[in-house]
Design a protein around this motif. Structure first.
Motif, PDB file in Angstrom:
ATOM      1  N   GLY A  38       0.850  -1.290   0.137  1.00  0.00           N
ATOM      2  CA  GLY A  38       0.022  -0.006  -0.061  1.00  0.00           C
ATOM      3  C   GLY A  38       0.803   1.319   0.057  1.00  0.00           C
ATOM      4  N   THR A  42       0.201   6.384   4.550  1.00  0.00           N
ATOM      5  CA  THR A  42       0.545   5.744   5.632  1.00  0.00           C
ATOM      6  C   THR A  42       1.998   4.657   5.100  1.00  0.00           C
ATOM      7  OG1 THR A  42      -1.202   5.212   6.547  1.00  0.00           O
ATOM      8  CG2 THR A  42       0.395   3.838   7.441  1.00  0.00           C
ATOM      9  N   ASP A  67       2.008  -1.124  -4.734  1.00  0.00           N
ATOM     10  CA  ASP A  67       0.829  -0.416  -4.993  1.00  0.00           C
ATOM     11  C   ASP A  67       0.504  -0.190  -6.399  1.00  0.00           C
ATOM     12  OD1 ASP A  67      -1.673   1.400  -5.094  1.00  0.00           O
ATOM     13  OD2 ASP A  67      -1.075   1.952  -2.964  1.00  0.00           O
ATOM     14  N   ASN A  80      -7.391   8.230  -3.635  1.00  0.00           N
ATOM     15  CA  ASN A  80      -7.703   7.413  -2.538  1.00  0.00           C
ATOM     16  C   ASN A  80      -8.623   8.040  -1.506  1.00  0.00           C
ATOM     17  OD1 ASN A  80      -6.120   5.251  -2.478  1.00  0.00           O
ATOM     18  ND2 ASN A  80      -4.249   6.177  -1.715  1.00  0.00           N
ATOM     19  N   CYS A  82     -11.001  10.811  -0.361  1.00  0.00           N
ATOM     20  CA  CYS A  82     -10.709  11.583   0.895  1.00  0.00           C
ATOM     21  C   CYS A  82     -11.043  13.241   0.492  1.00  0.00           C
ATOM     22  CB  CYS A  82      -9.411  11.231   1.254  1.00  0.00           C
ATOM     23  SG  CYS A  82      -8.626  12.773   2.318  1.00  0.00           S
ATOM     24  N   ALA A  83     -11.508  13.937   1.412  1.00  0.00           N
ATOM     25  CA  ALA A  83     -11.689  15.397   1.345  1.00  0.00           C
ATOM     26  C   ALA A  83     -10.560  16.237   1.314  1.00  0.00           C
ATOM     27  CB  ALA A  83     -12.689  15.800   2.493  1.00  0.00           C
ATOM     28  N   GLY A  84      -9.393  15.397   2.043  1.00  0.00           N
ATOM     29  CA  GLY A  84      -8.249  16.371   1.639  1.00  0.00           C
ATOM     30  C   GLY A  84      -7.906  17.341   2.809  1.00  0.00           C
ATOM     31  N   ILE A  85      -8.691  17.643   3.967  1.00  0.00           N
ATOM     32  CA  ILE A  85      -8.320  18.585   4.942  1.00  0.00           C
ATOM     33  C   ILE A  85      -7.153  18.254   5.777  1.00  0.00           C
ATOM     34  CG2 ILE A  85      -9.247  19.651   6.942  1.00  0.00           C
ATOM     35  CD1 ILE A  85     -10.558  20.753   4.768  1.00  0.00           C
ATOM     36  N   ARG A 138      -5.817  14.191  -3.145  1.00  0.00           N
ATOM     37  CA  ARG A 138      -5.180  12.987  -2.908  1.00  0.00           C
ATOM     38  C   ARG A 138      -4.840  12.093  -3.991  1.00  0.00           C
ATOM     39  NH1 ARG A 138      -6.436  10.290   1.547  1.00  0.00           N
ATOM     40  NH2 ARG A 138      -4.814   9.012   0.915  1.00  0.00           N
ATOM     41  N   ILE A 173      -0.656  -6.973  -4.148  1.00  0.00           N
ATOM     42  CA  ILE A 173      -0.081  -8.059  -3.589  1.00  0.00           C
ATOM     43  C   ILE A 173      -1.297  -8.962  -3.160  1.00  0.00           C
ATOM     44  CG2 ILE A 173       0.633  -9.100  -1.417  1.00  0.00           C
ATOM     45  CD1 ILE A 173       2.509  -7.700  -3.329  1.00  0.00           C
ATOM     46  N   SER A 206      -9.970  -1.092  -0.596  1.00  0.00           N
ATOM     47  CA  SER A 206      -9.704  -2.009  -1.712  1.00  0.00           C
ATOM     48  C   SER A 206     -10.210  -3.251  -1.913  1.00  0.00           C
ATOM     49  CB  SER A 206      -8.204  -2.332  -1.940  1.00  0.00           C
ATOM     50  OG  SER A 206      -7.459  -0.759  -2.044  1.00  0.00           O
ATOM     51  N   ILE A 211      -5.744 -10.677   2.603  1.00  0.00           N
ATOM     52  CA  ILE A 211      -4.499 -10.999   2.734  1.00  0.00           C
ATOM     53  C   ILE A 211      -3.900 -11.189   4.032  1.00  0.00           C
ATOM     54  CG2 ILE A 211      -2.251 -10.542   1.808  1.00  0.00           C
ATOM     55  CD1 ILE A 211      -3.423  -8.501   0.131  1.00  0.00           C
ATOM     56  N   ASP A 330      -5.099   3.558   7.985  1.00  0.00           N
ATOM     57  CA  ASP A 330      -6.431   3.102   7.938  1.00  0.00           C
ATOM     58  C   ASP A 330      -6.850   1.583   8.239  1.00  0.00           C
ATOM     59  OD1 ASP A 330      -7.341   5.734   7.546  1.00  0.00           O
ATOM     60  OD2 ASP A 330      -8.544   5.065   5.889  1.00  0.00           O
ATOM     61  N   GLY A 340      -7.330  11.721   9.219  1.00  0.00           N
ATOM     62  CA  GLY A 340      -6.615  10.330   8.918  1.00  0.00           C
ATOM     63  C   GLY A 340      -5.218  10.694   8.285  1.00  0.00           C
ATOM     64  N   LEU A 341      -5.060  11.810   7.799  1.00  0.00           N
ATOM     65  CA  LEU A 341      -3.775  11.908   7.339  1.00  0.00           C
ATOM     66  C   LEU A 341      -2.841  12.183   8.340  1.00  0.00           C
ATOM     67  CD1 LEU A 341      -4.737  14.154   4.166  1.00  0.00           C
ATOM     68  CD2 LEU A 341      -4.130  11.610   4.141  1.00  0.00           C
TER      69      LEU A 341
HETATM   70  C1  LIG Z   1     -14.975  10.256   2.924  1.00  0.00           C
HETATM   71  C2  LIG Z   1     -13.736  10.296   3.368  1.00  0.00           C
HETATM   72  C3  LIG Z   1     -13.211  11.661   3.617  1.00  0.00           C
HETATM   73  C4  LIG Z   1     -12.067  11.829   4.371  1.00  0.00           C
HETATM   74  N1  LIG Z   1     -11.322  13.229   4.457  1.00  0.00           N
HETATM   75  C5  LIG Z   1     -10.284  13.156   5.165  1.00  0.00           C
HETATM   76  C6  LIG Z   1      -9.985  14.516   5.340  1.00  0.00           C
HETATM   77  O1  LIG Z   1     -10.468  15.626   4.845  1.00  0.00           O
HETATM   78  N2  LIG Z   1      -8.800  14.608   6.125  1.00  0.00           N
HETATM   79  C7  LIG Z   1      -7.998  13.650   6.413  1.00  0.00           C
HETATM   80  O2  LIG Z   1      -6.962  13.657   7.244  1.00  0.00           O
HETATM   81  N3  LIG Z   1      -8.396  12.555   6.258  1.00  0.00           N
HETATM   82  C8  LIG Z   1      -9.573  12.122   5.518  1.00  0.00           C
HETATM   83  N4  LIG Z   1      -9.862  10.961   5.260  1.00  0.00           N
HETATM   84  C9  LIG Z   1      -9.210   9.732   5.841  1.00  0.00           C
HETATM   85  C10 LIG Z   1      -8.154   9.424   4.886  1.00  0.00           C
HETATM   86  O3  LIG Z   1      -8.587   9.456   3.699  1.00  0.00           O
HETATM   87  C11 LIG Z   1      -7.396   8.120   5.285  1.00  0.00           C
HETATM   88  O4  LIG Z   1      -7.337   8.367   6.643  1.00  0.00           O
HETATM   89  C12 LIG Z   1      -5.994   7.798   4.653  1.00  0.00           C
HETATM   90  O5  LIG Z   1      -6.199   7.880   3.476  1.00  0.00           O
HETATM   91  C13 LIG Z   1      -5.316   6.631   5.041  1.00  0.00           C
HETATM   92  O6  LIG Z   1      -4.320   6.455   4.480  1.00  0.00           O
HETATM   93  P1  LIG Z   1      -3.788   4.889   4.220  1.00  0.00           P
HETATM   94  O7  LIG Z   1      -2.462   5.084   3.513  1.00  0.00           O
HETATM   95  O8  LIG Z   1      -3.853   4.197   5.557  1.00  0.00           O
HETATM   96  O9  LIG Z   1      -4.919   4.243   3.241  1.00  0.00           O
HETATM   97  P2  LIG Z   1      -5.099   4.613   1.862  1.00  0.00           P
HETATM   98  O10 LIG Z   1      -5.063   6.092   1.539  1.00  0.00           O
HETATM   99  O11 LIG Z   1      -6.420   3.916   1.732  1.00  0.00           O
HETATM  100  O12 LIG Z   1      -4.262   3.902   0.736  1.00  0.00           O
HETATM  101  C14 LIG Z   1      -3.955   2.378   1.022  1.00  0.00           C
HETATM  102  C15 LIG Z   1      -3.160   1.998  -0.446  1.00  0.00           C
HETATM  103  O13 LIG Z   1      -3.065   0.659  -0.411  1.00  0.00           O
HETATM  104  C16 LIG Z   1      -3.207   0.159  -1.607  1.00  0.00           C
HETATM  105  N5  LIG Z   1      -3.692  -1.184  -1.646  1.00  0.00           N
HETATM  106  C17 LIG Z   1      -4.570  -1.754  -1.209  1.00  0.00           C
HETATM  107  N6  LIG Z   1      -4.785  -3.129  -1.212  1.00  0.00           N
HETATM  108  C18 LIG Z   1      -3.341  -3.444  -1.970  1.00  0.00           C
HETATM  109  C19 LIG Z   1      -2.822  -4.558  -2.196  1.00  0.00           C
HETATM  110  N7  LIG Z   1      -3.293  -6.032  -1.788  1.00  0.00           N
HETATM  111  N8  LIG Z   1      -1.746  -4.593  -2.812  1.00  0.00           N
HETATM  112  C20 LIG Z   1      -1.142  -3.283  -3.135  1.00  0.00           C
HETATM  113  N9  LIG Z   1      -1.525  -2.144  -2.714  1.00  0.00           N
HETATM  114  C21 LIG Z   1      -2.865  -2.120  -2.106  1.00  0.00           C
HETATM  115  C22 LIG Z   1      -4.237   1.089  -2.195  1.00  0.00           C
HETATM  116  O14 LIG Z   1      -4.040   0.942  -3.762  1.00  0.00           O
HETATM  117  C23 LIG Z   1      -4.117   2.315  -1.715  1.00  0.00           C
HETATM  118  O15 LIG Z   1      -3.198   3.122  -2.581  1.00  0.00           O
HETATM  119  C24 LIG Z   1     -11.310  10.827   4.639  1.00  0.00           C
HETATM  120  C25 LIG Z   1     -11.755   9.448   4.461  1.00  0.00           C
HETATM  121  C26 LIG Z   1     -12.957   9.247   3.890  1.00  0.00           C
HETATM  122  C27 LIG Z   1     -13.394   7.762   3.528  1.00  0.00           C
END
Ligand SMILES: Cc1cc2nc3c(=O)[nH]c(=O)nc-3n(C[C@H](O)[C@H](O)[C@H](O)COP(=O)(O)OP(=O)(O)OC[C@H]3O[C@@H](n4cnc5c(N)ncnc54)[C@H](O)[C@@H]3O)c2cc1C
Length: 462
Positions: A38, A42, A67, A80, A82-85, A138, A173, A206, A211, A330, A340-341
């Motif tokens: 991923g 994160t 990824d 990905n 998200c609202a991006g704040i 995002r 993966i 996703s 897995i 997440d 979440g960011l």
């Molecule tokens: C509606 C909504 C609004 C939001 N607004 C905000 C906001 O305004 N501000 C904020 O801070 N947060 C916000 N968030 C939360 C934020 O989007 C997440 O907390 C953040 O994206 C988490 O990052 P991550 O890297 O853990 O996961 P993700 O951003 O989901 O990234 C996971 C990555 O893993 C990859 N992946 C998945 N499975 C596999 C696999 N099997 N093999 C290889 N790659 C894989 C995916 O392609 C993806 O790129 C919001 C979320 C939602 C749903």
């Protein structure tokens, strides 16, 4: 993230262990291999901090980020969801860490938010510099408008990880198995590498890949709810004149809806609706709601560029690690309905610190990673109480009226400490811990203001 959340880099413990010449079978040796599954925020944060730390310790790490997404693409292929704040505090903290977000990645114009309810609206100014918020894209942006005014935050972070020495392999993966005590990754049926550590940063959007649950160490995917996001395009002048530099926040008595926010992004508006089990009709119904119609420009039409129903983590898994595997962001524990960011930064860095400075055994993660993980879980319990209170305030007209009355008075008096305003700001857009917001929300002065509003209503009725 709040100022209390900075993950500490415990070099002293590392040096002490080295001095004692402890041999640790789970320490990451020179040339160790790390597979990051991923490449969202994160996975990139983990990679950046692990590689930076390793360099400081004169160690070589081979980090591969898997990824399949291309974050430069517009629409769902690069997004990905998200609202991006993000908070100014996170922008500043990243700058101190050497990650400088350029202006094309972060839009820093937001200076207030407009709170809209069925009983009226009120403008809430940024309480302080640390609480300022900004917005990021995002991915490559909504479908059909690639490259306008913006760059992708996820692409930028991945680029930083690659600069530090990580490699990006665009593969999904599909399976991970242990062989001789080490995890082996499989994609498209074939084995692709054996790693000393696997970082699960797969988020929750996703599909159910299974897995990590299938590895059998007790990890279960986080409990989630469905949210709704849509991007609405307008001319730049309409956005500037009509929405200004404000996030528009809606607290409305609509079933299953917690709150909604409209975030202006130069030529687009991101509408993000959070709640429980929203569906394909949610956006249409919301845009037709009278309070919302009043906020949208009446003289011009608009087009919905993109819409989706992404999932949000609302409960962290109980078992987020085992020997040589750690789940972050997440896919692990994150803040409830906001930041979440910030949580991706905190958890990515905490996992990197643990792996590089301490080791990658279950015990290492239990001692050095779990306290940070648990902190977010405990804090979210205060978040649950606060969202319950917010539900009461939006669903009962009298409470809505009192809330507006207090906030209007606070905003009109420059000397006022603006307690309820800061509760509202920090709950929906800010970076403050829920525990601290809760303490202010139930403090004596806020309760006194509510009683005053109550007494005034009685007098007016008489
Ligand atoms: C509606 C909504 C609004 C939001 N607004 C905000 C906001 O305004 N501000 C904020 O801070 N947060 C916000 N968030 C939360 C934020 O989007 C997440 O907390 C953040 O994206 C988490 O990052 P991550 O890297 O853990 O996961 P993700 O951003 O989901 O990234 C996971 C990555 O893993 C990859 N992946 C998945 N499975 C596999 C696999 N099997 N093999 C290889 N790659 C894989 C995916 O392609 C993806 O790129 C919001 C979320 C939602 C749903």
């Amino acid at each position: 993230m709040s100022p209390e959340d900075h993950p500490k880099t415990d070099f002293a413990a590392y040096v002490a262990k080295q001095a004692l010449a402890e041999s640790h079978p789970y320490a990451l040796d020179d040339d160790a291999r790390i597979a990051v599954v991923g490449g969202g925020p994160t996975g990139s944060f983990f990679s950046i901090f692990a590689l930076k730390l390793a360099k400081m310790l004169d160690k070589k790490l081979n980090i591969t980020i898997y990824d399949p997404k291309n974050f430069t693409k517009d629409g769902p292929a690069g997004c990905n969801k998200c609202a991006g704040i993000i908070s100014e505090l996170l922008v500043q903290t990243l700058a101190v860490e050497g990650i400088n977000l350029p202006d094309s990645v972060v839009w820093k114009g937001i200076n207030s938010y407009q709170l809209h309810t069925t009983k009226g609206s009120v403008s809430i100014a940024t309480p302080s510099f640390e609480n300022t918020i900004a917005a990021v894209y995002r991915g490559g942006g909504p479908k059909g408008i690639i490259g306008e005014h913006k760059e992708s935050f996820d692409d930028f972070l991945m680029g930083q990880a690659i600069k530090e020495g990580a490699e990006h392999v665009p593969r999904k993966i599909q399976r991970i198995e242990y062989e001789n005590g080490k995890p082996v990754l499989f994609s498209q049926g074939g084995e692709i590498e054996q790693a000393d550590l696997v970082v699960g940063a797969v988020g929750v959007n996703s599909g159910k890949s299974g897995i990590f649950p299938d590895m059998g160490f007790g990890y279960e995917e986080p409990q989630t709810v469905k949210a709704a996001i849509t991007e609405i395009s307008f001319d730049e002048e309409i956005i500037t004149e009509h929405f200004g530099n404000s996030v528009h926040l809606f607290l409305l008595p609509i079933k299953n809806l917690k709150f909604a926010a409209m975030i202006p992004k130069v030529t687009y508006l991101t509408l993000c609706i959070l709640g429980h089990d929203l569906n394909a009709d949610t956006v249409r119904d919301f845009l037709a709601y009278p309070v919302v119609k009043e906020v949208l420009p009446k003289s011009v039409g608009y087009k919905l560029n993109c819409r989706c129903l992404p999932k949000m983590n609302i409960r962290a898994p109980k078992v987020p690690f085992t020997d040589r595997v750690v789940m972050c962001g997440d896919a692990g524990s994150t803040r409830l309905f906001k930041d979440g960011l910030g949580a991706a930064y905190i958890m990515g860095k905490a996992a990197a610190n643990t792996a590089v400075l301490h080791g990658v055994s279950k015990q290492d993660f239990q001692e050095h990673y779990y306290p940070v993980y648990k902190n977010i879980i405990v804090d979210n319990q205060f978040g649950n109480y606060l969202y319950f209170l917010a539900d009461l305030y939006k669903n009962y007209g009298l409470l809505t009226r009192w809330m507006l009355q207090i906030v209007r008075e606070e905003q009109s008096d420059p000397e006022d400490p603006k307690r309820l305003s800061s509760v509202l700001w920090n709950m929906f857009t800010g970076n403050e811990r829920f525990k601290n917001i809760f303490a202010t929300a139930v403090s004596l002065p806020v309760r006194f203001d509510l009683w005053k509003a109550f007494a005034r209503t009685l007098v007016i009725r008489r």
